[in-house]
Write a protein that holds these residues in place. Structure first.
Motif, PDB file in Angstrom:
ATOM      1  N   LYS A  28     -82.776 -49.528  -5.894  1.00  0.00           N
ATOM      2  CA  LYS A  28     -81.972 -50.520  -6.573  1.00  0.00           C
ATOM      3  C   LYS A  28     -81.171 -51.324  -5.560  1.00  0.00           C
ATOM      4  CE  LYS A  28     -81.388 -47.669 -10.723  1.00  0.00           C
ATOM      5  NZ  LYS A  28     -80.420 -46.969 -11.608  1.00  0.00           N
ATOM      6  N   ALA A  29     -80.893 -52.572  -5.928  1.00  0.00           N
ATOM      7  CA  ALA A  29     -80.057 -53.445  -5.103  1.00  0.00           C
ATOM      8  C   ALA A  29     -79.054 -54.134  -6.012  1.00  0.00           C
ATOM      9  CB  ALA A  29     -80.912 -54.475  -4.372  1.00  0.00           C
ATOM     10  N   LYS A  30     -77.942 -54.533  -5.441  1.00  0.00           N
ATOM     11  CA  LYS A  30     -76.896 -55.169  -6.240  1.00  0.00           C
ATOM     12  C   LYS A  30     -76.193 -56.220  -5.403  1.00  0.00           C
ATOM     13  CE  LYS A  30     -72.968 -54.123  -9.279  1.00  0.00           C
ATOM     14  NZ  LYS A  30     -73.625 -54.774 -10.439  1.00  0.00           N
ATOM     15  N   ILE A  31     -75.875 -57.369  -6.054  1.00  0.00           N
ATOM     16  CA  ILE A  31     -75.113 -58.442  -5.420  1.00  0.00           C
ATOM     17  C   ILE A  31     -73.885 -58.709  -6.295  1.00  0.00           C
ATOM     18  CG2 ILE A  31     -76.522 -60.203  -6.555  1.00  0.00           C
ATOM     19  CD1 ILE A  31     -75.941 -62.060  -4.238  1.00  0.00           C
ATOM     20  N   GLU A  32     -72.753 -58.918  -5.670  1.00  0.00           N
ATOM     21  CA  GLU A  32     -71.520 -59.151  -6.390  1.00  0.00           C
ATOM     22  C   GLU A  32     -70.796 -60.353  -5.805  1.00  0.00           C
ATOM     23  OE1 GLU A  32     -69.683 -55.139  -7.992  1.00  0.00           O
ATOM     24  OE2 GLU A  32     -70.109 -54.965  -5.824  1.00  0.00           O
ATOM     25  N   GLY A  33     -70.195 -61.148  -6.697  1.00  0.00           N
ATOM     26  CA  GLY A  33     -69.469 -62.343  -6.292  1.00  0.00           C
ATOM     27  C   GLY A  33     -69.277 -63.256  -7.488  1.00  0.00           C
ATOM     28  N   PRO A  34     -68.628 -64.414  -7.322  1.00  0.00           N
ATOM     29  CA  PRO A  34     -68.377 -65.333  -8.436  1.00  0.00           C
ATOM     30  C   PRO A  34     -69.681 -65.764  -9.100  1.00  0.00           C
ATOM     31  CG  PRO A  34     -67.066 -65.947  -6.529  1.00  0.00           C
ATOM     32  CD  PRO A  34     -68.010 -64.898  -6.067  1.00  0.00           C
ATOM     33  N   SER A  35     -69.683 -65.759 -10.427  1.00  0.00           N
ATOM     34  CA  SER A  35     -70.902 -66.116 -11.163  1.00  0.00           C
ATOM     35  C   SER A  35     -70.524 -66.799 -12.467  1.00  0.00           C
ATOM     36  CB  SER A  35     -71.738 -64.864 -11.460  1.00  0.00           C
ATOM     37  OG  SER A  35     -70.998 -63.980 -12.291  1.00  0.00           O
ATOM     38  N   GLY A  36     -71.530 -67.306 -13.179  1.00  0.00           N
ATOM     39  CA  GLY A  36     -71.316 -67.908 -14.495  1.00  0.00           C
ATOM     40  C   GLY A  36     -70.881 -69.360 -14.408  1.00  0.00           C
ATOM     41  N   ASN A  37     -70.028 -69.759 -15.357  1.00  0.00           N
ATOM     42  CA  ASN A  37     -69.570 -71.152 -15.430  1.00  0.00           C
ATOM     43  C   ASN A  37     -68.335 -71.367 -14.560  1.00  0.00           C
ATOM     44  OD1 ASN A  37     -71.585 -71.549 -17.337  1.00  0.00           O
ATOM     45  ND2 ASN A  37     -70.207 -71.132 -19.053  1.00  0.00           N
ATOM     46  N   CYS A  38     -68.132 -72.631 -14.201  1.00  0.00           N
ATOM     47  CA  CYS A  38     -66.893 -73.063 -13.537  1.00  0.00           C
ATOM     48  C   CYS A  38     -66.664 -72.365 -12.200  1.00  0.00           C
ATOM     49  CB  CYS A  38     -65.685 -72.857 -14.448  1.00  0.00           C
ATOM     50  SG  CYS A  38     -65.835 -73.661 -16.070  1.00  0.00           S
ATOM     51  N   VAL A  39     -67.704 -72.149 -11.431  1.00  0.00           N
ATOM     52  CA  VAL A  39     -67.563 -71.572 -10.092  1.00  0.00           C
ATOM     53  C   VAL A  39     -67.226 -72.705  -9.117  1.00  0.00           C
ATOM     54  CG1 VAL A  39     -68.748 -70.359  -8.230  1.00  0.00           C
ATOM     55  CG2 VAL A  39     -69.140 -69.697 -10.612  1.00  0.00           C
ATOM     56  N   ALA A  40     -66.258 -72.454  -8.253  1.00  0.00           N
ATOM     57  CA  ALA A  40     -65.811 -73.485  -7.312  1.00  0.00           C
ATOM     58  C   ALA A  40     -66.954 -73.919  -6.403  1.00  0.00           C
ATOM     59  CB  ALA A  40     -64.642 -72.955  -6.491  1.00  0.00           C
ATOM     60  N   GLU A  41     -66.994 -75.219  -6.158  1.00  0.00           N
ATOM     61  CA  GLU A  41     -67.992 -75.765  -5.237  1.00  0.00           C
ATOM     62  C   GLU A  41     -67.299 -76.324  -4.004  1.00  0.00           C
ATOM     63  OE1 GLU A  41     -71.375 -77.796  -6.565  1.00  0.00           O
ATOM     64  OE2 GLU A  41     -71.172 -77.201  -8.665  1.00  0.00           O
ATOM     65  N   GLN A  42     -68.082 -76.510  -2.943  1.00  0.00           N
ATOM     66  CA  GLN A  42     -67.582 -77.007  -1.657  1.00  0.00           C
ATOM     67  C   GLN A  42     -66.467 -76.115  -1.124  1.00  0.00           C
ATOM     68  OE1 GLN A  42     -69.411 -79.382  -0.535  1.00  0.00           O
ATOM     69  NE2 GLN A  42     -70.430 -79.810  -2.486  1.00  0.00           N
ATOM     70  N   THR A  43     -66.488 -74.861  -1.524  1.00  0.00           N
ATOM     71  CA  THR A  43     -65.465 -73.891  -1.104  1.00  0.00           C
ATOM     72  C   THR A  43     -66.157 -72.608  -0.649  1.00  0.00           C
ATOM     73  OG1 THR A  43     -63.889 -74.792  -2.706  1.00  0.00           O
ATOM     74  CG2 THR A  43     -63.444 -72.588  -1.856  1.00  0.00           C
ATOM     75  N   PRO A  44     -65.814 -72.044   0.522  1.00  0.00           N
ATOM     76  CA  PRO A  44     -66.441 -70.790   0.970  1.00  0.00           C
ATOM     77  C   PRO A  44     -66.104 -69.625   0.030  1.00  0.00           C
ATOM     78  CG  PRO A  44     -65.362 -71.928   2.796  1.00  0.00           C
ATOM     79  CD  PRO A  44     -64.919 -72.621   1.550  1.00  0.00           C
ATOM     80  N   LEU A  45     -67.124 -68.953  -0.450  1.00  0.00           N
ATOM     81  CA  LEU A  45     -66.969 -67.803  -1.330  1.00  0.00           C
ATOM     82  C   LEU A  45     -67.716 -66.611  -0.733  1.00  0.00           C
ATOM     83  CD1 LEU A  45     -67.680 -69.566  -4.760  1.00  0.00           C
ATOM     84  CD2 LEU A  45     -65.432 -69.079  -3.754  1.00  0.00           C
ATOM     85  N   THR A  46     -67.190 -65.411  -0.930  1.00  0.00           N
ATOM     86  CA  THR A  46     -67.792 -64.211  -0.356  1.00  0.00           C
ATOM     87  C   THR A  46     -68.634 -63.485  -1.395  1.00  0.00           C
ATOM     88  OG1 THR A  46     -65.972 -63.916   1.205  1.00  0.00           O
ATOM     89  CG2 THR A  46     -67.341 -61.982   0.734  1.00  0.00           C
TER      90      THR A  46
END
Length: 431
Positions: A28-46
């Motif tokens: 199994k593998a998993k990725i976590e971070g901002p998702s869905g609607n209204c995610v910031a753009e032009q901004t570094p996200l981890t």
């Protein structure tokens, strides 16, 4: 027969046990971070990743596939709309994988994954996706190579919501306020953009735009979020060529003095006002000519209604308004009138000539010709300026008067003829 049944049962149990074991052991593998609607753009996200591969794998290999943005790995290598591959050593590089960029990162076999930085820049759809895939190579007891992989993904949707309606308010001479109604689920930080006849007008909601009461065209609004624009909606704004309306009674009696006024809805600079009663010969303006309020009387019993009209100039040009007034005791029955009030028929407007003044625009010093209604009676001919001052007055039983204008200043004047036929007026301009 019993032996056959026992064999089938044993095989079924074995198959079930093998399937359960296989499912339980699936990596199994998993990725976590901002998702869905209204995610910031032009901004570094981890974004972080993890997997449950054995830590003693011969080789562990990561893929970060980005759509609608840029992924930056721990070594600083970045990929835009492509695949960034990380491996723990050169022995992984012979794997047949299509990578946009590849980097070596020895410490990726621990299972905790590698954090990466993502900068979203989604297309017009506002949609983006990042897929994390972990691959490993292990060897069984006989030395055969086993390749396993597992993946997970995160999707974002920054498609903006277009305004539902536009409302105009606070209409001034040179400006108006506009507000766009937005859906409840619009993303925080959404910007409302405005155009007028296709030209950008700025951002804000509400917004005051330099669109006054005399201008017309298409006012449009659309939203942007994270660089993505919605569809626009538009309304047409047009100036009203009339500055207001005429207020006064809808029905009057003959020989009853009544008041009428021009009710202007916030329209300034009203000038050159001229009131008339139509048909001609149906009534008389007693006072107030040239102003926004008059007193009039009606005396022609052969008509059931008259039109009280006013014309002039205002901020947006010229105007011409009329109000229909029913004569309660006219010779032709008005709506819901008592038939007993109908009076005998007498001469109508067609029995008289109409006032004719020419030229209506003449040079200073020119001669003015006034032809007016006559019914073998004396008439009063009057010329006044727009302040109501009388500059010429004459009583005559002739059908025409010639008037030299040498002594008149440039400007607009009102020529009036008053007699048994009633009052008629026309405007002239001396330039």
């Amino acid at each position: 027969m019993k032996n056959v049944f026992k064999i089938i049962l044993v095989l079924a149990i074995a198959l079930t046990s093998w399937s359960s074991t296989a499912l339980a052991c699936a990596p199994k593998a998993k990725i976590e971070g901002p998702s869905g609607n209204c995610v910031a753009e032009q901004t570094p996200l981890t974004y972080t990743s993890s997997h449950d591969f054995p830590v003693n794998a011969a080789c562990t290999y990561y893929e970060w596939k980005i759509e609608g943005g840029t992924v930056i790995g721990p070594t600083g290598v970045s990929v835009t709309n492509g695949t960034l591959c990380l491996s723990e050593g050169v022995e992984c590089n012979d794997w047949d994988i299509k990578c946009t960029e590849t980097a070596i990162w020895p410490d990726i076999a621990s299972g905790s994954g590698v954090p990466v930085t993502v900068v979203w820049s989604t297309p017009e759809s506002g949609k983006g996706k990042i897929t994390f895939t972990a691959r490993e190579i292990t060897y069984d007891a006989e030395g055969e190579k086993i390749e396993d992989k597992a993946k997970d993904k995160i999707e974002i949707n920054n498609s903006t919501r277009e305004p539902t309606s536009i409302v105009r308010s606070n209409i001034q001479n040179n400006s108006s306020t506009f507000a766009a109604d937005l859906p409840d689920d619009v993303c925080p930080g959404t910007v409302v953009n405005w155009t007028f006849n296709g030209q950008p007008q700025g951002t804000g909601n509400p917004i005051t735009l330099p669109i006054g009461r005399c201008e017309s065209g298409n006012v449009c609004a659309f939203t942007t979020f994270g660089g993505v624009s919605s569809e626009e909606i538009c309304i047409f704004v047009g100036f009203n060529p009339q500055p207001g309306s005429i207020t006064g009674p809808d029905q009057v009696n003959l020989e009853q003095a009544v008041n009428f006024s021009l009710s202007a809805f916030g329209a300034p600079n009203i000038s050159n006002v001229l009131w008339t009663i139509k048909p001609n010969l149906s009534g008389q303006i007693l006072n107030g000519q040239g102003s926004t309020s008059i007193t009039a009387i009606f005396f022609n019993p052969s008509v059931s209604f008259v039109d009280v009209c006013v014309s002039g100039d205002w901020l947006c040009g010229t105007f011409d308004l009329c109000k229909r007034v029913f004569i309660a005791s006219g010779g032709v029955q008005a709506p819901n009138d008592d038939p007993s009030k109908v009076r005998p028929f007498i001469a109508t407007n067609e029995d008289y000539q109409s006032l004719n003044v020419f030229p209506s625009l003449l040079k200073a010093g020119g001669e003015l010709t006034i032809n007016f209604p006559t019914y073998d009676q004396m008439v009063d001919v009057t010329i006044t300026d727009l302040q109501g001052r009388v500059v010429f007055q004459n009583r005559t039983d002739q059908a025409q008067v010639l008037f030299p204008t040498a002594d008149l200043a440039k400007g607009m004047y009102v020529v009036s003829v008053n007699g048994i036929a009633g009052l008629e007026s026309q405007k002239i301009i001396i330039e």
